[in-house]
Design a protein around this motif. Structure first.
Motif, mmCIF file in Angstrom:
data_model
loop_
_atom_site.group_PDB
_atom_site.id
_atom_site.type_symbol
_atom_site.label_atom_id
_atom_site.label_comp_id
_atom_site.label_asym_id
_atom_site.label_seq_id
_atom_site.Cartn_x
_atom_site.Cartn_y
_atom_site.Cartn_z
ATOM 1 N N LEU A 18 -27.498 7.316 -1.258
ATOM 2 C CA LEU A 18 -28.325 6.924 -0.125
ATOM 3 C C LEU A 18 -29.529 6.149 -0.652
ATOM 4 O O LEU A 18 -29.984 6.388 -1.775
ATOM 5 C CB LEU A 18 -28.772 8.157 0.659
ATOM 6 N N PRO A 19 -30.056 5.191 0.128
ATOM 7 C CA PRO A 19 -31.182 4.378 -0.338
ATOM 8 C C PRO A 19 -32.368 5.233 -0.781
ATOM 9 O O PRO A 19 -32.655 6.269 -0.182
ATOM 10 C CB PRO A 19 -31.544 3.536 0.890
ATOM 11 N N GLY A 20 -33.018 4.790 -1.840
ATOM 12 C CA GLY A 20 -34.151 5.506 -2.405
ATOM 13 C C GLY A 20 -33.693 6.398 -3.545
ATOM 14 O O GLY A 20 -32.499 6.597 -3.767
ATOM 15 N N GLY A 21 -34.616 6.923 -4.298
ATOM 16 C CA GLY A 21 -34.305 7.878 -5.364
ATOM 17 C C GLY A 21 -33.302 7.369 -6.374
ATOM 18 O O GLY A 21 -33.460 6.306 -6.970
ATOM 19 N N VAL A 22 -32.244 8.136 -6.552
ATOM 20 C CA VAL A 22 -31.235 7.842 -7.563
ATOM 21 C C VAL A 22 -30.580 6.484 -7.319
ATOM 22 O O VAL A 22 -30.354 5.715 -8.261
ATOM 23 C CB VAL A 22 -30.170 8.957 -7.612
ATOM 24 N N ALA A 23 -30.273 6.155 -6.080
ATOM 25 C CA ALA A 23 -29.616 4.880 -5.785
ATOM 26 C C ALA A 23 -30.465 3.706 -6.251
ATOM 27 O O ALA A 23 -29.949 2.744 -6.835
ATOM 28 C CB ALA A 23 -29.317 4.759 -4.295
ATOM 29 N N THR A 24 -31.764 3.773 -6.021
ATOM 30 C CA THR A 24 -32.671 2.704 -6.447
ATOM 31 C C THR A 24 -32.686 2.580 -7.962
ATOM 32 O O THR A 24 -32.570 1.482 -8.507
ATOM 33 C CB THR A 24 -34.096 2.969 -5.924
ATOM 34 N N VAL A 25 -32.815 3.695 -8.649
ATOM 35 C CA VAL A 25 -32.848 3.685 -10.115
ATOM 36 C C VAL A 25 -31.543 3.146 -10.681
ATOM 37 O O VAL A 25 -31.542 2.303 -11.586
ATOM 38 C CB VAL A 25 -33.143 5.101 -10.666
ATOM 39 N N VAL A 26 -30.424 3.589 -10.159
ATOM 40 C CA VAL A 26 -29.122 3.134 -10.659
ATOM 41 C C VAL A 26 -28.951 1.642 -10.417
ATOM 42 O O VAL A 26 -28.558 0.898 -11.322
ATOM 43 C CB VAL A 26 -27.964 3.940 -10.023
ATOM 44 N N CYS A 27 -29.257 1.174 -9.225
ATOM 45 C CA CYS A 27 -29.089 -0.249 -8.923
ATOM 46 C C CYS A 27 -29.997 -1.113 -9.792
ATOM 47 O O CYS A 27 -29.594 -2.186 -10.244
ATOM 48 C CB CYS A 27 -29.330 -0.517 -7.441
#
Length: 70
Positions: A18-27
């Motif tokens: 989901l947007p934010g958190g882990v998704a942001t870091v991974v992307c």
């Protein structure tokens, strides 16, 4: 989150992207992975929920996504 490197591929598992958190870091990390680990040809994100916006970001960085059923 778990990352598995096998041969010349990288699979990143997380229960959701989901947007934010882990998704942001991974992307954001995908371009660094491409730059500093060119031997990794295939990157796959596997998670329970992969929203379209995250899918587009991953694909723009040359990664594939796989959304697992709930």
């Amino acid at each position: 989150m778990k990352a598995v490197v096998s041969g010349q591929s990288l699979t990143i598992f997380h229960y959701h992207f989901l947007p934010g958190g882990v998704a942001t870091v991974v992307c954001q990390a995908l371009s660094a992975i491409r730059s500093f680990l060119p031997e990794i040809g295939d990157i796959l994100l596997v998670g329970g929920r992969v929203p379209e916006a995250v899918r587009r970001q991953a694909e723009a960085a040359g990664a594939r996504t796989l959304e697992l059923p709930d």
